[in-house]
Design an enzyme around this catalytic site. Structure first.
Site, PDB file in Angstrom:
ATOM      1  CG  ASP A   1      45.295 -48.884  90.756  1.00 19.66           C
ATOM      2  OD1 ASP A   1      45.298 -47.648  91.059  1.00 19.66           O
ATOM      3  OD2 ASP A   1      45.268 -49.369  89.553  1.00 19.66           O
TER       4      ASP A   1
ATOM      5  CD  GLU B   1      52.486 -48.073  85.401  1.00 18.81           C
ATOM      6  OE1 GLU B   1      52.988 -49.005  84.702  1.00 18.81           O
ATOM      7  OE2 GLU B   1      51.326 -47.736  85.810  1.00 18.81           O
TER       8      GLU B   1
END
Ligand code: GLC
Length: 419
Positions: free
Chosen positions: A162, A385
């Site tokens: 992102d 993550e």
């Protein structure tokens, strides 16, 4: 006391089961409450190590989101869930199940092939069903996104990375006029200092609104969208996916010239990604400029079947500079931030893809280093993550599906992947 490997295997399987929402697996509870495209392919890969039927189910559910154009969206909003922005109402896509309007890295053909190869007898009927779906997704890429043999993204979220440095210059050219007020939900789940900044988020929304106003028409988006970048990560992942699709096609006795043509075009395109500064790089298609960023995606060349000595030297040098590889951005550059998402942290799934490539191309020592680093991070901190390459600090969401998956299939001591 260190947690035993068996216990970690059990924990990883439990994470997949707990994140299962009935046919699809959320990336992590809370932060990401829907089905994400490439996360889901990794989930299926993980499930295949202990429940291959569930693995195929995941894949079929993902493809219920496929558009008539062939595009497979980056999020499928199967059921109502709170706590996520931008949700289905913001994307404005008129179909059921509701989806976002953009895509994500096409790891599907590669990971599905791996599931199929492990279980050909049971998997053949599934593979037959999914094959045509994969072909139409790949055909959509070739028609709508491949330019000079490189894969263009129309939104940073399509890259799966992102807020990577790769998008900085192209993002700077996007005006935030008219974005208006909105409430982010990601920063209420995790530490804001580790997430993209507000000025990034304004631009993400601006691009989303552009797509929506264009009726998600690829022609219009190509002509006028404020952001269009040839993403080196997407090109490598897609080239690799086409190679795997070709193998599947041959196995199923389908005609292959079309896929062979795609591979030839993409192999040419890889040359265009070579920045004369000495590394594979993304290109801002609006300005024609290289983005000037050496990121972990640049190291997916081997995964795409491309050898490169200069990239090998970069990787070796970078691995000497960090405790845990591979940092998502070059730690020798001033823009490196060890805990900010895709601007420095280590991501297990990218390590798995790079490691698979290194191993296949005979660079087994480097592959071994990546596997060990990934294993150590998970053993020490759990299934987070992402992690700091400097000191291993875990960050982002906990009990993360794809981190559990790559433990079971690639990083863990009992990994059962095909690679
Ligand atoms: C973030 C990541 C993206 C991932 C998603 C769900 O947006 O950047 O790659 O698919 O979260 O885990």
């Amino acid at each position: 006391m260190a947690i035993s490997d068996d216990k970690l295997d059990r924990q990883a399987r439990r994470i997949l089961r707990q994140n299962d929402r009935g046919g699809y697996t959320v990336p992590t509870a809370g932060l990401y409450p829907y089905q994400w495209n490439w996360d889901s392919c990794f989930a299926a890969w993980g499930f295949s190590s202990f429940d291959v039927k569930r693995a195929w189910f995941e894949i079929h559910t993902l493809f219920t989101g496929q558009w008539d154009t062939g595009m497979v969206p980056h999020i499928i909003f199967h059921k109502r869930a709170d706590g996520y922005f931008p949700g289905p109402d913001v994307w404005g896509v008129d179909r059921v199940p509701h989806t976002s309007g953009i895509t994500q890295p096409p790891v599907a053909a590669t990971l599905i092939r791996s599931i199929y190869e492990q279980d050909k007898r049971y998997g053949r009927v599934h593979m037959e069903l999914i094959y045509g779906r994969l072909v139409s997704w790949h055909r959509w890429f070739m028609k709508s996104r491949v330019e000079r043999g490189m894969v263009a993204i129309t939104h940073p979220w399509e890259s799966g990375r992102d807020n990577a440095v790769d998008w900085d210059s192209a993002m700077a050219a996007v005006s935030t006029e008219g974005v208006g007020e909105y409430t982010r939900r990601d920063t209420s789940h995790v530490d804001p200092s580790m997430r993209p900044k507000k000025e990034d988020y304004d631009r993400y929304l601006k691009m989303l609104y552009y797509g929506r106003e264009s009726g998600w028409d690829e022609e219009k988006i190509r002509e006028g969208s404020p952001f269009r970048v040839a993403d080196v990560g997407m090109t490598f992942i897609f080239l690799r996916a086409c190679r795997d699709l070709l193998q599947i096609a041959m196995d199923l006795d389908h005609l292959t010239p079309e896929i062979e043509g795609w591979i030839a075009e993409l192999e040419e395109g890889v040359r265009n990604h070579w920045n004369p500064a000495g590394y594979y790089d993304s290109i801002d298609l609006r300005s024609g400029e290289f983005t000037g960023s050496l990121s972990s995606a640049s190291f997916l060349c081997w995964y795409a079947g491309i050898d490169n000595e200069t990239m090998k030297a970069h990787l070796e040098d970078i691995l000497q500079k960090v405790t845990f590889g591979v940092p998502s951005y070059d730690p020798r550059d001033e823009k490196f931030e060890h805990l900010r998402y895709w601007r420095g942290p280590v991501w297990g799934i990218i390590n798995a893809l790079i490691g698979i490539g290194l191993n296949e191309r005979g660079l087994t020592q480097l592959a071994g280093r990546l596997r060990k680093d990934t294993r150590d991070l998970i053993t020490e901190h759990g299934f987070y993550e992402y992690f700091s390459p400097v000191d291993g600090t875990p960050a982002g969401g906990d009990k993360f599906t794809w981190t559990a998956s790559i433990w079971l299939t690639w990083a863990g001591p009992h990994a059962k992947g095909r690679f």
